[in-house]
Design a protein around this motif. Structure first.
Motif, PDB file in Angstrom:
ATOM      1  N   SER A 163       0.832  -1.210   0.000  1.00  0.00           N
ATOM      2  CA  SER A 163       0.000   0.000   0.000  1.00  0.00           C
ATOM      3  C   SER A 163       0.861   1.251   0.000  1.00  0.00           C
ATOM      4  O   SER A 163       0.465   2.277  -0.561  1.00  0.00           O
ATOM      5  CB  SER A 163      -0.915   0.013   1.227  1.00  0.00           C
ATOM      6  OG  SER A 163      -1.794  -1.074   1.176  1.00  0.00           O
ATOM      7  N   THR A 164       2.011   1.181   0.622  1.00  0.00           N
ATOM      8  CA  THR A 164       2.905   2.339   0.600  1.00  0.00           C
ATOM      9  C   THR A 164       3.323   2.644  -0.834  1.00  0.00           C
ATOM     10  O   THR A 164       3.303   3.801  -1.268  1.00  0.00           O
ATOM     11  CB  THR A 164       4.136   2.075   1.479  1.00  0.00           C
ATOM     12  OG1 THR A 164       3.692   1.694   2.775  1.00  0.00           O
ATOM     13  CG2 THR A 164       5.004   3.311   1.579  1.00  0.00           C
ATOM     14  N   SER A 175      -0.507  -1.437   8.690  1.00  0.00           N
ATOM     15  CA  SER A 175      -1.014  -1.809   7.373  1.00  0.00           C
ATOM     16  C   SER A 175      -2.403  -2.419   7.536  1.00  0.00           C
ATOM     17  O   SER A 175      -2.779  -2.857   8.622  1.00  0.00           O
ATOM     18  CB  SER A 175      -0.066  -2.792   6.709  1.00  0.00           C
ATOM     19  OG  SER A 175      -0.251  -4.077   7.242  1.00  0.00           O
TER      20      SER A 175
HETATM   21  N1  LIG Z   1       1.479   6.503   8.290  1.00  0.00           N
HETATM   22  C1  LIG Z   1       2.320   5.561   8.745  1.00  0.00           C
HETATM   23  N2  LIG Z   1       3.047   5.768   9.861  1.00  0.00           N
HETATM   24  C2  LIG Z   1       3.899   4.840  10.317  1.00  0.00           C
HETATM   25  N3  LIG Z   1       4.084   3.642   9.743  1.00  0.00           N
HETATM   26  C3  LIG Z   1       3.394   3.356   8.630  1.00  0.00           C
HETATM   27  C4  LIG Z   1       2.466   4.296   8.076  1.00  0.00           C
HETATM   28  N4  LIG Z   1       1.926   3.739   6.969  1.00  0.00           N
HETATM   29  C5  LIG Z   1       2.477   2.516   6.836  1.00  0.00           C
HETATM   30  N5  LIG Z   1       3.360   2.285   7.823  1.00  0.00           N
HETATM   31  C6  LIG Z   1       4.153   1.071   8.011  1.00  0.00           C
HETATM   32  O1  LIG Z   1       4.751   0.729   6.780  1.00  0.00           O
HETATM   33  C7  LIG Z   1       4.779  -0.690   6.610  1.00  0.00           C
HETATM   34  C8  LIG Z   1       4.188  -1.062   5.270  1.00  0.00           C
HETATM   35  O2  LIG Z   1       2.802  -0.798   5.289  1.00  0.00           O
HETATM   36  P1  LIG Z   1       1.845  -1.049   4.036  1.00  0.00           P
HETATM   37  O3  LIG Z   1       0.528  -0.470   4.385  1.00  0.00           O
HETATM   38  O4  LIG Z   1       2.513  -0.567   2.802  1.00  0.00           O
HETATM   39  O5  LIG Z   1       1.761  -2.641   4.002  1.00  0.00           O
HETATM   40  P2  LIG Z   1       0.955  -3.578   2.993  1.00  0.00           P
HETATM   41  O6  LIG Z   1       1.949  -4.365   2.242  1.00  0.00           O
HETATM   42  O7  LIG Z   1      -0.009  -2.808   2.219  1.00  0.00           O
HETATM   43  O8  LIG Z   1       0.232  -4.565   4.006  1.00  0.00           O
HETATM   44  P3  LIG Z   1      -1.276  -5.173   3.994  1.00  0.00           P
HETATM   45  O9  LIG Z   1      -1.229  -6.417   3.215  1.00  0.00           O
HETATM   46  O10 LIG Z   1      -1.526  -5.480   5.430  1.00  0.00           O
HETATM   47  O11 LIG Z   1      -2.186  -4.152   3.447  1.00  0.00           O
HETATM   48  C9  LIG Z   1       4.029  -1.272   7.788  1.00  0.00           C
HETATM   49  O12 LIG Z   1       4.966  -1.757   8.713  1.00  0.00           O
HETATM   50  C10 LIG Z   1       3.283  -0.098   8.372  1.00  0.00           C
HETATM   51  O13 LIG Z   1       3.151  -0.235   9.767  1.00  0.00           O
END
Ligand SMILES: Nc1ncnc2c1ncn2[C@@H]1O[C@H](COP(=O)(O)OP(=O)(O)OP(=O)(O)O)[C@@H](O)[C@H]1O
Ligand SMILES: [Mg+2]
Lengths: 500, 324
Positions: free
Chosen positions: A44-45, A400
């Protein structure tokens, strides 16, 4: 051929976390790229950086070979990128049609004044939703939609931009299989028209149906990109997890205990009709049904969230006249709601507080909290459910999506329920964590927990349940032991037309 | 990697990740203090400083309840009227009707809690915004106070009664200051260590999630109203003791000083976030500002303008912080 979209050396840091670590990502026109990775891997990032919702700490993005700066979602629209975010963002007080055209309502000028052109709004919105072949009232307020409907509206909104690049972050996690099939067709069609598509998912089985290639992220790094022909489930999971996957095994060896929950002739006008069911300790009862069949409504009615018109709810042999969530909780019931953001979590709370939100009684004596106990319960859940968080003190909204979902489940497991109703508990949870959760639930069932389980993934219902009830237009139409039906038969029962 | 939790064994958990805003407020407070020490005549005397503390005590006590109210996502604009009503009622009962003072005080406290609990009930039962319910109270209670007193101060209370608002402990510390300190400590404890306190945060942070987690939203809100009503009546009583009369004309506009203090203290108007400690700093900030402006002989009307502007800045900080 130059790539439509090319991101290189993207870095993103959050306090205590490296969300993206030197990520390169390239996309060609007509390509559907599946983006995979465990919860918190950084999917998602990456999506948010491409769509301008989040700024990278380092790195550059090129569109058609030209370097661009994407500083806001608006910039990314201008580049022809439209995005469906993982967490839904419809404006509750606007109608479905208004939401689809949010911020770009067509206007017509009369007497020199611009008026919103309602007819035009309806026309465009109808066309967008029409592509998805769903029937949602365009004039309904968004606040009245369930999660799946919200998701469809979000997708329709993204399509209505006529984008060159479309990014879909877990579009299928909240959708029943029918709608997922339609979504796949739409995505393929858009790709054939030469658009590039990013498709984030945790459902491995949809990859061959929708994607051309697969990129796997782990701990913020790109592990690799492979064509779909090579993307066997084993290979992908190996890339996601980093070692061979030790599948967590679970057994259905729980002995059925006494009846824990009984529902008799429950009615809610227009939604639920004459529903009766019995749930025993140690039993996992699956509820299979289509979108809008009344699954969520049934769970909410039993838990006292919404009022019922008639019927009896009997917990541990005692009939409850006036069910409310707090009364139900006091009797050992729990409900993990489908919408984690609106109904499950207080996003501004630290992770720890959300993990004990429903068990404040348990972590207190005479109304005074015991911080040590709280921390202990929260830590145990973080461990058991493998919740990825920088610490227990960070706000839950920084987690996430999948990890937030785990917090919702942990919150209710911490109440030590006797009966746990789970509405789409695995929404957005990665395959490894999912199995761990099922194993945990199975383990608790062995100790006498009764589970009422709803999932849009029928395979999952069949996998986990001991017994399955089919719900159709608010009525229980069939009851089967798990070994009495296979997937096709169950699908047929779920989709059966009933004449009333 | 997964499941790794860094445990920090802090005993008192800080609810604000807004340490920045809070330390920002601390810095502002220090700057203000230094500026006043340099430019305001007679500011830096223990007598003046204790006077500042006494002056803010009446607001400070109410601000504790207001903090809970705002954390819960509500707001109460009636507290000034509630203070005047409590004072008037006390005068009428104790002086005109010759009730024993202790009984009159107990009655005033009880009715304060009950009236506000009633307002809270209306708030939850019909989902009326708290602003509207308390706006009605704001008008009605001030009117009622004038009605029963004919808008004249009622005197005299027995001399011994003056101890609570005008007396000293150890001959230097004003009694209201001690009372305020106790109330702040108590409310701090309630906010971080009790089930009720946590429920207030939860209800304000996401009412639906709180309800679905089996927290009683009704009870939490009604108790919050009742506590604030109680504190307003309480403050009204010690204020009566300070001025030694029951008066319907006191505490005009007090609600806005109190709300401003809470918001300057970092409590989010969106609900779900805030601290009692922050409110304490906010109360001090407003108190010092008012005192300094008086000492510097600033035109009273200009004082109002300055306070208004400073409150605006504080609200802006609060709002922009919540957006990020
Ligand atoms: N606004 C924020 N502040 C601090 N940490 C964040 C923030 N947004 C994301 N993170 C951290 O960045 C990392 C990656 O998050 P991300 O949302 O990209 O994961 P994801 O691959 O989409 O996971 P999921 O499958 O659960 O959706 C995670 O460890 C999350 O805690
Ligand atoms: Mg995600």
């Amino acid at each position: 051929m130059t790539a439509v979209l090319e991101a290189s050396h993207l870095h993103k840091y959050y306090p205590g976390v490296t969300a993206l670590d030197d990520v390169d990502f390239t996309l060609q026109a007509g390509d559907v790229r599946a983006l995979l990775g465990k919860n918190g891997a950084g999917k998602s990032t990456l999506v948010k950086i491409l769509s301008g919702a989040v700024l990278p700490d380092q790195g550059e993005i090129r569109i058609d070979g030209q370097e661009v700066t994407i500083k806001s979602p608006h910039d990314s629209f201008l580049q022809g990128i439209s995005t469906v975010y993982q967490e839904m963002s419809l404006v509750p007080g606007l109608t479905v049609a208004e939401n689809i055209l949010l911020g770009r309502w067509p206007t017509s000028k009369r007497l020199g004044v611009s008026f919103i052109d309602r007819k035009e709004i309806l026309r465009i919105a109808r066309e967008a939703l029409g592509q998805l072949e769903v029937d949602i009232d365009l004039n309904q307020l968004a606040s009245r939609l369930n999660v799946a409907q919200q998701q469809l509206v979000e997708i329709a909104k993204a399509i209505s931009f006529d984008p060159r690049v479309m990014i879909l972050d877990e579009p299928s996690s909240a959708l029943p299989s029918e709608e997922v099939d339609t979504l796949h067709r739409v995505v393929r069609r858009l790709a054939e028209q030469g658009r590039a598509i990013v498709y984030v998912t945790h459902r491995l089985q949809e990859i061959p149906k929708v994607a051309d290639s697969v990129t796997v992220l782990r701990d913020g790094k790109v592990i690799g990109t492979i064509p779909v022909a090579e993307a066997t489930p084993e290979r992908i999971t190996q890339m996601m997890i980093g070692s061979d996957w030790q599948r967590t095994q679970w057994q259905r060896d729980a002995e059925l205990g006494p009846v824990k929950l009984e529902v008799r002739n429950l009615n809610r006008a227009g939604l639920l009709h004459d529903i009766s069911l019995e749930l025993r300790g140690g039993e996992v009862l699956g509820l299979a049904g289509l979108l809008g069949s009344g699954r969520t409504e049934l769970l909410r009615s039993i838990f006292g969230v919404d009022p019922i018109d008639s019927g009896e709810i009997i917990v541990g042999g005692v009939a409850l006249n006036n069910p409310s969530p707090s009364a139900m909780k006091a009797r050992g019931l729990g409900l993990t709601p489908e919408d984690r953001k609106q109904q499950g979590l207080v996003l501004v709370f630290p992770v720890e507080d959300n993990l004990t939100l429903a068990s404040l009684r348990r972590v207190s004596a005479r109304g005074v909290l015991n911080p040590g106990k709280e921390r202990e319960l929260a830590e145990a859940m973080v461990e058991d459910l493998q919740i990825k968080t920088a610490s227990l003190a960070v706000k839950t909204r920084t987690l996430s999506g999948g990890n937030q979902q785990k917090v919702v489940i942990g919150n209710w497991l911490n109440t030590l329920p006797e009966v746990l109703m789970m509405d789409e508990p695995t929404r957005g949870i990665d395959i490894q964590a999912k199995e761990q959760i099922f194993a945990l639930v199975r383990d608790l069932a062995r100790q006498g927990l009764a589970v009422l389980f709803v999932s849009s993934e029928i395979e999952e219902v069949l996998d986990v349940s001991d017994r399955i009830l089919v719900i159709n237009q608010g009525r229980i139409t069939h009851s089967r032991q798990h070994d009495e039906v296979n997937l096709e038969q169950l699908m047929a029962l779920v989709m059966e037309e009933i004449n009333l | 990697m997964t499941g790794a939790v860094q445990t920090k064994s802090t005993t008192i958990r800080s609810r604000t990740s807004d340490l920045l805003s809070r330390s920002g407020l601390l810095i502002a407070l220090v700057l203000l203090f230094v500026a006043l020490a340099l430019f305001a005549p007679n500011f830096l005397t223990s007598r003046n400083l204790l006077n500042v503390l006494r002056a803010v005590a009446f607001n400070g006590i109410i601000a504790c309840g207001m903090t809970f109210m705002i954390i819960a996502g509500d707001i109460d604009v009636s507290v000034g009227s509630a203070v005047a009503w409590a004072s008037s009622l006390l005068g009428v009962l104790a002086i005109q009707h010759h009730w024993p003072l202790v009984l009159a005080v107990a009655f005033v406290l009880l009715q304060g809690a009950l009236i506000h609990a009633g307002a809270g009930y209306i708030r939850v039962r019909w989902s009326v915004p708290a602003f509207v319910v308390t706006l009605a109270l704001f008008m009605a209670l001030r009117g009622a106070a004038r009605l029963i007193t004919n808008a004249f101060p009622i005197t005299p209370f027995p001399d011994s009664f003056n101890f609570w608002g005008g007396g000293y402990i150890l001959e230097v510390i004003p009694v209201p200051v001690v009372i305020m300190a106790v109330v702040f400590l108590l409310f701090h404890f309630i906010s971080v260590r009790t089930v009720y306190g946590r429920s207030v945060y939860a209800v304000g942070g996401n009412e639906e999630s709180a309800r679905l987690s089996g927290i009683s939203v009704w009870r939490t809100r009604i108790v919050t109203f009742a506590l604030l009503g109680f504190l307003s009546a309480f403050s009204g009583i010690i204020l009566s003791s300070r001025i030694m009369s029951g008066s319907s004309n006191i505490a005009v506009g007090l609600e806005f000083d109190v709300i401003a203090a809470v918001i300057i203290g970092g409590t989010s108007l969106m609900g779900g976030e805030g601290t009692i400690f922050g409110t304490f700093l906010g109360v001090l900030f407003i108190g010092l500002l008012s005192n300094g402006m008086v000492l510097m002989g600033i035109n009273p009307f200009a004082q109002e303008v300055i306070r208004g502007l400073i409150i605006l800045v504080a609200v802006l900080i609060s709002v922009t912080r919540t957006r990020n």
